[in-house]
Design a protein around this motif. Structure first.
Motif, PDB file in Angstrom:
ATOM      1  N   VAL A  39      -4.921  15.220  -7.359  1.00 30.90           N
ATOM      2  CA  VAL A  39      -5.094  13.776  -7.350  1.00 30.90           C
ATOM      3  C   VAL A  39      -4.927  13.242  -5.921  1.00 30.90           C
ATOM      4  O   VAL A  39      -3.921  13.523  -5.270  1.00 30.90           O
ATOM      5  CB  VAL A  39      -4.067  13.097  -8.285  1.00 30.90           C
ATOM      6  N   CYS A  78       2.005   7.716  -8.785  1.00 28.86           N
ATOM      7  CA  CYS A  78       0.736   7.413  -8.139  1.00 28.86           C
ATOM      8  C   CYS A  78       0.897   6.229  -7.176  1.00 28.86           C
ATOM      9  O   CYS A  78       0.388   6.260  -6.054  1.00 28.86           O
ATOM     10  CB  CYS A  78      -0.253   7.033  -9.235  1.00 28.86           C
ATOM     11  N   MET A  99      -4.574  -0.745 -10.328  1.00 27.94           N
ATOM     12  CA  MET A  99      -5.513   0.340 -10.063  1.00 27.94           C
ATOM     13  C   MET A  99      -6.920  -0.257  -9.988  1.00 27.94           C
ATOM     14  O   MET A  99      -7.297  -1.065 -10.832  1.00 27.94           O
ATOM     15  CB  MET A  99      -5.426   1.356 -11.199  1.00 27.94           C
ATOM     16  N   PHE A 102     -11.240   4.654 -10.078  1.00 33.49           N
ATOM     17  CA  PHE A 102     -10.796   5.949 -10.600  1.00 33.49           C
ATOM     18  C   PHE A 102     -12.042   6.832 -10.617  1.00 33.49           C
ATOM     19  O   PHE A 102     -12.964   6.608 -11.398  1.00 33.49           O
ATOM     20  CB  PHE A 102     -10.242   5.767 -12.007  1.00 33.49           C
ATOM     21  N   ASP A 104     -13.822  10.602 -10.628  1.00 27.69           N
ATOM     22  CA  ASP A 104     -13.791  12.046 -10.878  1.00 27.69           C
ATOM     23  C   ASP A 104     -14.751  12.758  -9.936  1.00 27.69           C
ATOM     24  O   ASP A 104     -15.913  12.363  -9.805  1.00 27.69           O
ATOM     25  CB  ASP A 104     -14.239  12.333 -12.318  1.00 27.69           C
ATOM     26  N   ILE A 111      -9.465  14.089  -8.409  1.00 31.13           N
ATOM     27  CA  ILE A 111      -9.583  12.706  -8.872  1.00 31.13           C
ATOM     28  C   ILE A 111      -9.167  11.831  -7.696  1.00 31.13           C
ATOM     29  O   ILE A 111      -8.135  12.097  -7.073  1.00 31.13           O
ATOM     30  CB  ILE A 111      -8.643  12.425 -10.064  1.00 31.13           C
ATOM     31  N   ILE A 113      -8.016   8.020  -6.735  1.00 29.33           N
ATOM     32  CA  ILE A 113      -7.545   6.763  -7.325  1.00 29.33           C
ATOM     33  C   ILE A 113      -7.180   5.800  -6.199  1.00 29.33           C
ATOM     34  O   ILE A 113      -6.364   6.140  -5.337  1.00 29.33           O
ATOM     35  CB  ILE A 113      -6.301   7.006  -8.214  1.00 29.33           C
ATOM     36  N   TYR A 115      -5.810   1.891  -5.305  1.00 26.76           N
ATOM     37  CA  TYR A 115      -5.168   0.666  -5.776  1.00 26.76           C
ATOM     38  C   TYR A 115      -5.529  -0.496  -4.863  1.00 26.76           C
ATOM     39  O   TYR A 115      -5.698  -0.312  -3.651  1.00 26.76           O
ATOM     40  CB  TYR A 115      -3.641   0.815  -5.748  1.00 26.76           C
TER      41      TYR A 115
END
Ligand SMILES: [Zn+2]
Ligand SMILES: [Zn+2]
Lengths: 183, 183
Positions: A39, A78, A99, A102, A104, A111, A113, A115
């Motif tokens: 991640v 996270c 968030m 996101f 993939d 992944i 991510i 914010y």
């Protein structure tokens, strides 16, 4: 993976009983070494109508622009990862929002991510992994020199949502690298 | 971790140059072995006013109830992991909705992500890792026998949002295990 990290004996690829995928299995101690996606977490930090971007001082994509982001560590959340990466790469202190993207990336088992965030003050400066850390308005975003496809996607979602006056979570997946881009 | 998975030599814990945390570093080939959080993905699948629950046939939490969920694999997306786990654990085919809960568990270096979903038909049956796979209404949820805190949280958010008639993404983190629960 060639050797067992537990006992040091060679591993071989085989499908364990009750499993459906080949795994690295130790021939001596029997440990099954699973490999899982990683991640990457980052922040899109705002100050008035500008956002905080960093120019990379490391490979891959040396010299290209990105949002502060990096691999999540064990024993952090996270959100903590987003705060830490922003401090490390841009020397910046932020307050985290929700968030925002996101993404993939199954071809590289990652992944990403990102914010939303609010910059708390103007006392920031590039960390060791950045050549620059600066605030840029939409008109000044270097669209042709963005380091990663996930960051390009995040920036485009942000400016679009900002025009609408409504921010939502954007989920997508990039199955294969697009031609001419790094990831 | 005792040995280098690349060359088989012993590793030792040290802080690499430019890093801030101790890592397992190979004394022979110099490889730095990072360890990162793992992602667990699952689905909350609806059929009319009922949801699909599984009773675990494996440790941890043998005999307790859960939503179909498991570790995300390399080279799949988060959504694909949710579909796969639901097929493996409940023999069920679903159509995925949006991400519903996102739960950080830093004490065990895991993220749990549950998607909303719609069961496509009633042709399901428990897989090898489940004792049962059944549809239950809110009144019949075995609240005292839910396997994991993240699943309990997800179920509570679901029934609450359903009463409101509006579903949103719920993010939280469980920093330490609560007394008397497994995770
Ligand atoms: Zn071994
Ligand atoms: Zn080595």
């Amino acid at each position: 993976m060639n050797f067992c990290s537990h006992c040091g004996a060679p591993v071989s690829l085989k499908i364990p009983a009750g499993d459906s995928l080949p795994r690295h299995v130790c021939e001596q101690c029997g440990t099954i070494h699973y490999q899982n996606p990683k991640v990457v977490v980052g922040a899109l930090a705002e100050w008035e109508d500008k956002i905080l971007l960093c120019r990379r001082a490391i490979e891959p994509r040396y010299g290209f622009w990105t949002l502060p982001a990096g691999f999540m560590e064990n024993n952090e959340t996270c959100g903590e990862a987003a705060l830490r990466e922003t401090r490390e790469e841009a020397g910046a202190r932020i307050e985290l929002g929700s968030m925002f993207t996101f993404i993939d990336l199954p071809h590289i088992s990652q992944i990403h991510i990102i914010y939303r965030a609010r910059l708390l003050d103007l006392e920031f400066s590039p960390g060791e992994e950045s050549l620059d850390a600066i605030l840029l308005g939409e008109a000044d975003i270097p669209w042709d020199d963005i380091a990663f496809r996930s960051i390009d996607y995040t920036l485009k979602c942000f400016f679009e949502d900002r025009r609408k006056g409504e921010f939502e979570l954007h989920s997508t997946s990039f199955a294969i690298p697009s031609p001419g881009t790094y990831r």
